[in-house]
Design an enzyme around this catalytic site. Structure first.
Site, PDB file in Angstrom:
ATOM      1  N   SER A 241      23.147 -17.218 -12.254  1.00 32.40           N
ATOM      2  CA  SER A 241      22.517 -16.857 -10.846  1.00 32.40           C
ATOM      3  C   SER A 241      22.775 -15.460 -10.584  1.00 32.40           C
ATOM      4  O   SER A 241      23.957 -14.956 -10.483  1.00 32.40           O
ATOM      5  CB  SER A 241      23.208 -17.571  -9.850  1.00 32.40           C
ATOM      6  OG  SER A 241      22.737 -17.351  -8.405  1.00 32.40           O
ATOM      7  N   LYS A 290      18.808 -29.634  -3.989  1.00 29.65           N
ATOM      8  CA  LYS A 290      17.870 -29.327  -2.903  1.00 29.65           C
ATOM      9  C   LYS A 290      17.661 -30.775  -2.015  1.00 29.65           C
ATOM     10  O   LYS A 290      17.592 -30.545  -0.727  1.00 29.65           O
ATOM     11  CB  LYS A 290      17.063 -28.605  -3.118  1.00 29.65           C
ATOM     12  CG  LYS A 290      17.118 -27.252  -3.502  1.00 29.65           C
ATOM     13  CD  LYS A 290      15.954 -26.399  -3.585  1.00 29.65           C
ATOM     14  CE  LYS A 290      16.690 -24.947  -4.051  1.00 29.65           C
ATOM     15  NZ  LYS A 290      15.455 -23.949  -4.312  1.00 29.65           N
ATOM     16  N   ASP A 328      13.433 -20.971   1.536  1.00 29.57           N
ATOM     17  CA  ASP A 328      12.767 -20.602   0.282  1.00 29.57           C
ATOM     18  C   ASP A 328      11.334 -20.578   1.001  1.00 29.57           C
ATOM     19  O   ASP A 328      10.219 -19.932   0.065  1.00 29.57           O
ATOM     20  CB  ASP A 328      12.644 -22.030  -0.541  1.00 29.57           C
ATOM     21  CG  ASP A 328      13.838 -22.121  -1.541  1.00 29.57           C
ATOM     22  OD1 ASP A 328      14.388 -20.881  -1.783  1.00 29.57           O
ATOM     23  OD2 ASP A 328      14.259 -23.159  -2.146  1.00 29.57           O
ATOM     24  N   GLY A 356       9.655 -30.779  -7.377  1.00 28.10           N
ATOM     25  CA  GLY A 356      10.973 -30.736  -7.110  1.00 28.10           C
ATOM     26  C   GLY A 356      11.162 -30.177  -6.052  1.00 28.10           C
ATOM     27  O   GLY A 356      10.218 -29.903  -5.120  1.00 28.10           O
ATOM     28  N   TYR A 445      13.645 -16.797 -12.383  1.00 22.65           N
ATOM     29  CA  TYR A 445      13.836 -15.699 -12.445  1.00 22.65           C
ATOM     30  C   TYR A 445      14.699 -15.350 -13.730  1.00 22.65           C
ATOM     31  O   TYR A 445      15.118 -13.918 -14.006  1.00 22.65           O
ATOM     32  CB  TYR A 445      14.210 -15.022 -10.984  1.00 22.65           C
ATOM     33  CG  TYR A 445      15.726 -15.413 -10.786  1.00 22.65           C
ATOM     34  CD1 TYR A 445      16.883 -15.032 -11.295  1.00 22.65           C
ATOM     35  CD2 TYR A 445      15.777 -16.678  -9.893  1.00 22.65           C
ATOM     36  CE1 TYR A 445      18.152 -15.253 -10.762  1.00 22.65           C
ATOM     37  CE2 TYR A 445      16.883 -17.302  -9.559  1.00 22.65           C
ATOM     38  CZ  TYR A 445      18.144 -16.386 -10.011  1.00 22.65           C
ATOM     39  OH  TYR A 445      19.218 -17.065  -9.699  1.00 22.65           O
ATOM     40  N   GLY A 466       9.905 -14.470  -9.745  1.00 26.13           N
ATOM     41  CA  GLY A 466      10.833 -15.258  -9.093  1.00 26.13           C
ATOM     42  C   GLY A 466      11.768 -14.297  -8.484  1.00 26.13           C
ATOM     43  O   GLY A 466      12.495 -14.674  -7.282  1.00 26.13           O
TER      44      GLY A 466
HETATM   45  P1  NAP Z   1      14.265 -29.749  -8.973  1.00 27.80           P
HETATM   46  O1  NAP Z   1      14.390 -30.180  -7.787  1.00 27.80           O
HETATM   47  O2  NAP Z   1      15.211 -30.271 -10.322  1.00 27.80           O
HETATM   48  O3  NAP Z   1      12.887 -29.737  -9.927  1.00 27.80           O
HETATM   49  C1  NAP Z   1      12.622 -29.676 -11.117  1.00 27.80           C
HETATM   50  C2  NAP Z   1      11.138 -29.568 -11.302  1.00 27.80           C
HETATM   51  O4  NAP Z   1      10.879 -29.294 -12.820  1.00 27.80           O
HETATM   52  C3  NAP Z   1      10.665 -31.228 -11.432  1.00 27.80           C
HETATM   53  O5  NAP Z   1       9.229 -31.229 -10.924  1.00 27.80           O
HETATM   54  C4  NAP Z   1      10.567 -31.437 -12.620  1.00 27.80           C
HETATM   55  O6  NAP Z   1       9.782 -32.425 -13.224  1.00 27.80           O
HETATM   56  C5  NAP Z   1      10.377 -30.252 -13.325  1.00 27.80           C
HETATM   57  N1  NAP Z   1      10.816 -29.816 -14.875  1.00 27.80           N
HETATM   58  C6  NAP Z   1      12.052 -29.696 -15.264  1.00 27.80           C
HETATM   59  N2  NAP Z   1      11.978 -29.514 -16.668  1.00 27.80           N
HETATM   60  C7  NAP Z   1      10.730 -29.571 -17.144  1.00 27.80           C
HETATM   61  C8  NAP Z   1       9.998 -29.550 -18.324  1.00 27.80           C
HETATM   62  N3  NAP Z   1      10.708 -29.332 -19.250  1.00 27.80           N
HETATM   63  N4  NAP Z   1       8.639 -29.734 -18.412  1.00 27.80           N
HETATM   64  C9  NAP Z   1       7.979 -30.064 -17.229  1.00 27.80           C
HETATM   65  N5  NAP Z   1       8.493 -29.856 -15.869  1.00 27.80           N
HETATM   66  C10 NAP Z   1       9.853 -29.852 -15.843  1.00 27.80           C
HETATM   67  O7  NAP Z   1      14.494 -28.012  -9.173  1.00 27.80           O
HETATM   68  P2  NAP Z   1      13.966 -26.939  -8.074  1.00 27.80           P
HETATM   69  O8  NAP Z   1      15.074 -26.918  -7.095  1.00 27.80           O
HETATM   70  O9  NAP Z   1      12.633 -27.485  -7.607  1.00 27.80           O
HETATM   71  O10 NAP Z   1      13.914 -25.676  -8.951  1.00 27.80           O
HETATM   72  C11 NAP Z   1      13.006 -25.380  -9.900  1.00 27.80           C
HETATM   73  C12 NAP Z   1      13.014 -24.161 -10.196  1.00 27.80           C
HETATM   74  O11 NAP Z   1      12.634 -23.158  -9.225  1.00 27.80           O
HETATM   75  C13 NAP Z   1      14.361 -23.698 -10.955  1.00 27.80           C
HETATM   76  O12 NAP Z   1      14.176 -22.857 -12.025  1.00 27.80           O
HETATM   77  C14 NAP Z   1      15.051 -22.706  -9.796  1.00 27.80           C
HETATM   78  O13 NAP Z   1      15.960 -21.663 -10.312  1.00 27.80           O
HETATM   79  C15 NAP Z   1      13.645 -21.990  -9.166  1.00 27.80           C
HETATM   80  N6  NAP Z   1      13.898 -21.522  -7.593  1.00 27.80           N
HETATM   81  C16 NAP Z   1      13.469 -20.323  -7.680  1.00 27.80           C
HETATM   82  C17 NAP Z   1      13.743 -19.761  -6.236  1.00 27.80           C
HETATM   83  C18 NAP Z   1      13.732 -18.231  -6.229  1.00 27.80           C
HETATM   84  O14 NAP Z   1      14.228 -17.930  -5.252  1.00 27.80           O
HETATM   85  N7  NAP Z   1      13.116 -17.460  -7.072  1.00 27.80           N
HETATM   86  C19 NAP Z   1      14.008 -20.522  -5.132  1.00 27.80           C
HETATM   87  C20 NAP Z   1      13.876 -21.997  -5.491  1.00 27.80           C
HETATM   88  C21 NAP Z   1      13.711 -22.408  -6.857  1.00 27.80           C
HETATM   89  P3  NAP Z   1      10.325 -34.003 -13.323  1.00 27.80           P
HETATM   90  O15 NAP Z   1       9.960 -34.421 -11.780  1.00 27.80           O
HETATM   91  O16 NAP Z   1       9.133 -34.480 -14.205  1.00 27.80           O
HETATM   92  O17 NAP Z   1      11.536 -34.124 -13.812  1.00 27.80           O
END
Ligand code: NAP
Length: 499
Positions: A241, A290, A328, A356, A445, A466
């Site tokens: 992070s 989250k 976000d 997610g 990111y 990101g």
């Molecule tokens: P989350 O609630 O755990 O959700 C993860 C999502 O990714 C789910 O839809 C999951 O699908 C999917 N997924 C995981 N592995 C996968 C794979 N191998 N193939 C296909 N789908 C897959 O996580 P989140 O909080 O939404 O965060 C997701 C990402 O966004 C993270 O990398 C986080 O660092 C990034 N993010 C970045 C920012 C930023 O400020 N840049 C802000 C927020 C989040 P399933 O439902 O099928 O499990």
């Protein structure tokens, strides 16, 4: 007791000359050194006595056995003989394990003004009676008890923090190894540990050690005192992070006496006592918590209600109930507006990959901006739930889904964690082809360019990374944590080199 925690640089190279080079490279950033004689090659170990006179800083002499995470595999007699030889060479401290009783050796060091560090190591977790065991470690007055533990989960971290409280006022070295224990290393000055171990990136001596420059630049270590407030980010994985860097730089710039740490949390319920113990007043929340944190909130705002996801927790007192919000949404929209020339045209079409916590904020934001949205998710049920909550279309992350995405192709938003460090080879939608006309926005990111983004770039797409969203969402968190606006010049620095 000294009034500040020392920074100890562990020298864990295979040769004395390399150890000397490492010490020289970090000169000015440590208070004392630890020479890990067990890490020296066989021919070099006997020469270790030359080091103290050449470095001009106090040195701890350590010859760690394999069962305590070291590399010395010889007999106890051999260990005793080598330590006896080295103990008269000007070392300021000698680290002896709790079961290593060698009064002649101790006398050699203490007779020359040196001190004994009496250590225990546990790679299986944190014992419930840790405080008692630390208290009983010292064999003689003047010894410094040391416990290095490997917390495996939040409950272990809570036990370790409780031991710090129980041992308040006692001179000690207490630390948690590994990612879960990492916060206790940085918090050594706040929790009252005699020193904090660091090591050069190329010769790490124990799991979780960082180099002194990172300790200072990312965590403002020298500014941490017993009164410093604690903030942080909870998630799993978490050590990649960039949020600690963003917030700690901001804290230092506005003179806010606080430190922001990464907390590796798999078991969310187990973490809350640690938050209370550290009197944490603000947390960022990331994958995968989250949605789960919402049940913990005593108050939530409109953004949490409408997205069903919470990425920011705050509370007025260090032990009270939590309020939640979601930064976000604005963090996502601001870079998108910029990429689209200032505003998001109504009716723009978007495919959102993932369902997610982050996807919820994205779909909410796009829907509110008047976009037509298609959600593609690996787990069909989760995709359907999200799509129904926001009255948008949905499909699987498969061929029929990719076909449908052709009608939602102005913008592709990749919100899944697939491709995130350390699993950088993953592509969440290898079958999704780019025409080159899409704007491709990826939320993760680290790394900055994933396999997915490489494909988009190769097809000629404009991309939004990101890290822009990360900085955007962190700005509002910073305001909530500190009551101040993030310094504009620092923000510009963070955003530089991101296009
Ligand atoms: P989350 O609630 O755990 O959700 C993860 C999502 O990714 C789910 O839809 C999951 O699908 C999917 N997924 C995981 N592995 C996968 C794979 N191998 N193939 C296909 N789908 C897959 O996580 P989140 O909080 O939404 O965060 C997701 C990402 O966004 C993270 O990398 C986080 O660092 C990034 N993010 C970045 C920012 C930023 O400020 N840049 C802000 C927020 C989040 P399933 O439902 O099928 O499990």
């Amino acid at each position: 007791m000294r009034d500040r925690t020392s920074i100890c640089l562990c020298l864990a190279a295979e040769s004395i000359e390399e150890d000397l080079r490492i010490a020289e490279e970090h000169r000015g950033r440590f208070d004392l050194l630890e020479l890990r004689v067990d890490r020296l090659s066989a021919g070099e170990a006997g020469l270790a006595g030359r080091l103290p006179a050449r470095v001009g800083s106090p040195v701890i002499l350590t010859l760690r056995r394999t069962r305590e995470g070291g590399k010395f595999g010889g007999s106890e007699q051999e260990r005793h003989a080598l330590l006896s030889k080295l103990a008269v060479s000007g070392f300021a401290y000698i680290d002896l394990e709790e079961d290593f009783d060698a009064s002649d050796l101790e006398a050699r060091v203490t007779g020359r003004g040196g001190r004994v560090i009496r250590s225990m190591h546990d790679f299986t977790g944190v014992p419930a009676d840790l405080a008692r065991r630390v208290t009983s470690l010292a064999h003689h007055p003047g010894e410094i008890p040391k416990a290095a533990l490997l917390p495996k989960n939040a409950a272990d971290l809570v036990r370790l923090l409780a031991a710090f409280t129980d041992l308040e006022g006692v001179e000690k070295i207490l630390l948690g190894m590994g990612d879960t224990g990492f916060p206790t290393r940085v918090l050594a000055p706040r929790l009252g540990s005699f020193l904090c171990y660091t090591s050069a990136a190329r010769a790490q001596a124990a799991p979780g050690q960082v180099d002194p420059l990172t300790l200072e630049r990312t965590y403002n270590f020298r500014s941490i005192t017993p009164r410093t407030q604690v903030y942080g980010v909870i998630g799993s994985p978490i050590m990649h992070s960039l949020s600690p860097l963003i917030h700690n730089r901001g804290f230092a710039a506005i003179g806010f006496d606080a430190v922001y740490l990464p907390f590796l949390v798999d078991d969310l319920d187990g973490f809350w006592p640690a938050a209370d113990c550290l009197e944490i007043k603000g947390l960022s929340v990331t994958v995968p918590h989250k949605q789960a944190v919402i049940s913990r909130l005593s108050g939530r705002d409109r953004l949490v209600e409408s997205t069903g996801a919470c990425n920011t927790l705050t509370r007025a007192q260090g032990k009270g109930p939590w309020q939640g919000t979601n930064t976000d949404v604005e963090g996502f929209l601001a870079p998108l507006r910029a990429a689209l020339g200032g505003a998001i045209p109504r009716g723009v079409s978007a495919t959102v990959i993932g369902a997610g916590g982050a996807a919820r904020a994205v779909v909410h934001a796009l829907k509110a901006a008047g976009a037509r949205v298609l959600v593609l998710n690996r787990t069909a049920e989760r995709g359907r739930e999200l799509a129904e909550a926001f009255s948008v279309s949905h499909a699987g992350l498969d061929e029929p889904g990719f076909l449908q995405a052709r009608d939602f192709g102005d913008l592709i938003v990749q919100t899944t964690s697939a491709g995130m460090s350390p699993n950088i080879a993953a592509d969440p939608a290898p079958g999704l082809a780019f025409s080159g006309r899409e704007i491709v926005y990826e939320l993760l990111y680290a790394p900055p360019t994933t396999v997915f983004l490489q494909r988009a770039l190769a097809a000629g797409c404009r991309v939004v990374r990101g890290r822009k969203m990360l900085v955007g969402q962190a700005m509002e968190q910073f305001r909530l944590f500190t009551g101040s606006i993030y310094p504009a010049d620092l923000r510009a620095e963070l955003e530089a080199d991101m296009d």
